[in-house]
Design an enzyme around this catalytic site. Sequence first.
Site, mmCIF file in Angstrom:
data_model
loop_
_atom_site.group_PDB
_atom_site.id
_atom_site.type_symbol
_atom_site.label_atom_id
_atom_site.label_comp_id
_atom_site.label_asym_id
_atom_site.label_seq_id
_atom_site.Cartn_x
_atom_site.Cartn_y
_atom_site.Cartn_z
ATOM 1 N N HIS A 1 21.484 22.346 29.011
ATOM 2 C CA HIS A 1 21.810 20.931 29.386
ATOM 3 C C HIS A 1 23.023 20.267 28.946
ATOM 4 O O HIS A 1 23.283 19.367 28.247
ATOM 5 C CB HIS A 1 20.634 20.015 29.420
ATOM 6 N N HIS B 1 25.979 22.956 33.191
ATOM 7 C CA HIS B 1 25.100 22.587 34.217
ATOM 8 C C HIS B 1 25.288 21.752 34.930
ATOM 9 O O HIS B 1 24.883 21.943 36.343
ATOM 10 C CB HIS B 1 23.618 22.452 33.318
ATOM 11 N N HIS C 1 23.349 13.650 36.830
ATOM 12 C CA HIS C 1 21.797 13.883 36.893
ATOM 13 C C HIS C 1 21.198 14.065 35.364
ATOM 14 O O HIS C 1 19.937 13.868 35.118
ATOM 15 C CB HIS C 1 21.515 14.567 37.852
ATOM 16 N N ASP C 2 22.089 14.635 34.630
ATOM 17 C CA ASP C 2 21.583 14.915 33.077
ATOM 18 C C ASP C 2 22.521 14.495 32.083
ATOM 19 O O ASP C 2 22.401 15.018 31.074
ATOM 20 C CB ASP C 2 21.318 16.507 33.153
ATOM 21 N N ASP D 1 19.275 21.591 41.158
ATOM 22 C CA ASP D 1 19.108 21.488 39.670
ATOM 23 C C ASP D 1 18.487 22.770 38.869
ATOM 24 O O ASP D 1 18.401 23.257 37.995
ATOM 25 C CB ASP D 1 18.104 20.391 39.583
#
Length: 890
Positions: free
Chosen positions: A613, A617, A653-654, A784
């Site tokens: 992560h 990514h 998103h992360d 994802d």
Amino acid sequence: MGCAPSIHVSQSGVIYCRDSDESTSPHQTAALSQGTAATLHGLFVKTDAADSIPSVLAYQSRPPPPGPGPRRQERREPATPAAGGRAGARRCCSSTEAETQTSHTSVKQASTTEVQIGPMRLTQDPVQVLLIFAKEDNQSDGFWWACDRAGYRCNFARTPESALECFLDKHHEIIVIDHRHSRYFDAEAICRSIRATKPSEHTVILAVVPRISADQEETSVLPLLHAGFDRRFMENSSIIACYNELIQIEHGEVRSQFKLRACNSVFTALDHCHEAIEITSEDHVIQYVNPAFERMMGYHKGELMGKELTELPKSDKNRADLLDTINTCIKKGKEWQGVYYARRKSGDSIQQHVRITPVIGQGGKIRHFVSIKKLCCTNENNKQLYKIHHDEKYAGDHSQAESHSFRCKNRRKESIDVKSITSRSSDAPSLQNRRYSSMARIHSMTIEAPITKVINIINTAQENSPVTVAEALDRVLEILRTTELYSPQLGTKDEDPHTSDLVGGLMTDGLRRLSGNEYVFSKNMNQSHSHLSVPITVNDVPPCIAQLLDNEESWDFNIFELEAVTNKRPLVYLGLKVFARFGVCEFLNCSEATLRAWFQVIEANYHSTNSYHNSTHAADVLHATAFFLRKERVKGNLDHLDEVAALIAATVHDVDHPGRTNSFLCNAGSELAVLYNDTAVLESHHTALAFQLTAKENKCNIFKNIDRNHYRTLRQAIIDMVLATEMTKHFEHVNKFVNSINKPMASEETNSNSDGSDCECAPNVKNFPENQTLIKRMMIKCADVANPCRPLELCIEWAGRISEEYFAQTDEEKRQGLPVVMPVFDRKTCSIPKSQISFIDYFITDMFDAWDAFAHLPVLMQHLAVNYKHWKTLDELKCKSLRLPAENNN
């Protein structure tokens, strides 16, 4: 006085016509149609007017000989010889209609017969008789007048073809076939052809055989029986003899067959009965089960017919002497009823309320046992309260309420009996009134959630449903009242520990395994971002990076090469290229410098120390999202705002992901878990932090120039998409997409193909914002976790990185004394191929099948198949690493 020609009109329009004079030779008939009809000498006349003439074959003969028998009434007006033309045709038709009408009038003189079969009272219409004789003679006349005397309807046929056609039209109860002269037709062949039809099973067929002389030996009737005849009649032209034979047949076989036909109505009732019914012989051999029994027990009737009850598996929940008690009771001719546990075909034991009734038959002995079975239902307090309110509202009668309570008590084991409640407490009436009042308020509420409406509809449907349906609806209500409607239930941990641990770690918050320890991330895990490098310009992009980015629109784009040449900062470079391609700066009305500053801030908050992560990514998910947005159907169903929201959501998103799962954070009692109440902890943090970082400094605020309404819509879309990446809602999102997008679209495509249309996209989806939301959620979810759909080498690299991150989490959990969320991810024992197979089977396959059906992604599906085969091969070879040892050495 001479008789007019008798006429038979077949269904195919063939008219059979002959004189009824003494002479048996036929004569010419007149044309019967309004047009010109061809006239054949003697036998057949084709006519277009056949449909307008009654298709009844009426037999007319010479006047009967004088005697005690009934004189034949004059059945028609005299016929004038036809001179041809229309007048002759009209007269012939008039004669036929009069003949048919008189024949029916004659029958009406015979009253219908009432027949009793058990408690059923039946009304039998006059018997229909079919005479099959090649030519008329005294014997055929004898049967005709016998039918006339008995009040039967009688038809006559000369040929096998007309006989079969007439029988299929009328379904006669008695057929008399002339078996005396084989040169005219084969009587046994006619009998067999009739017996081959379904209606003949209730028909009595009589063979007229020649009289034998005194010196001849009596012949056997077996050949006749084998041919399908029921009786033999020795040639005797006496009307009384024929009459006696027909009357005996009516009161014997015909009446018995009539009763058997009536039994079809009883079997129809049994087949549609909601209660399970089983009929056995006196030796307990199964003779009949109805469809309700098949549904209850899981057997097909073909598996049960002819078997003894002792051959079927028994439940071990009954007391040992129960079967002996039941047999002792029913063998005495007494009815038994009670609760009995039966075993279904699947092996499950079900509790039934059974009533067994002996049936007395031949010889006054018990010949059958009839068992009626109902399911004993489980407790359903909520449904019981609803039914109490329903009865009180519509009946208002205390006696009806008591009887309803009794019925419910029988149908629902351990359900609440209002009457017993009121008898146990002095203040029960007030309690009961309060319950009625509360239920009335609940059911009169005008503000209802959709699930509440569904539950109320099911409750209402249960009111008049049979027990088996009500029981099934009870199970439906139990499922609907759970919170995890879309999450499948896993088997035991021993069946597939990899899947159990993987799903448990990704889809639960870990609270069920809390140890009481608290864990707070060290502050050094959150990097300081006060000193940011100066934003790069377009001219600053090195040639090696620019060359790599030339291929960024391909699905096979190698993100790891970009990671290497950008010193683990691929997000800024790829992001600028992708955002420029989609016109994000133009939509947001921001400068390229602002966008570059924003990318740098976001990428700086991804932890490069995470093996999975990290910003690579994020760049990979951004690349996949951009690829999906270029697919025709996706592009055709989303607006520009949706595209911008999707790209921003993929980027952030992360952000600030700590390299640990939500379950770990909740078990550790981390600050983030406390802040977000153990619910979607990381996903909530990613979105909140992304907007905080964006608004923190004006130089990186990409939203500063858009109006408030656009910003609110854009912000909501970004939040919704990032939250959709949380795995606890995985199956909910996939199922909603399938039901709301895939299925309607498949139906629409089927209709358009049948209409010859060639439409590529479905315009109706864009008209529903909720459908656009489902598409965006599905898109970012697939982006994802698209690693298994990447080329094999990329897939293997991603599998190694995620495994390493899970290994690190397991190590951390052991060091801190926390519950181990995914025990299989122990770096010493884990099988990476097994974990990948479980992940693909459980999460990836169905989701990408649905997404591919919408977006058309054949390349991805091919990669998925190749990668799955790779992991399967390694697993079969007992290899636990990413590659075979020989490959690792290379």
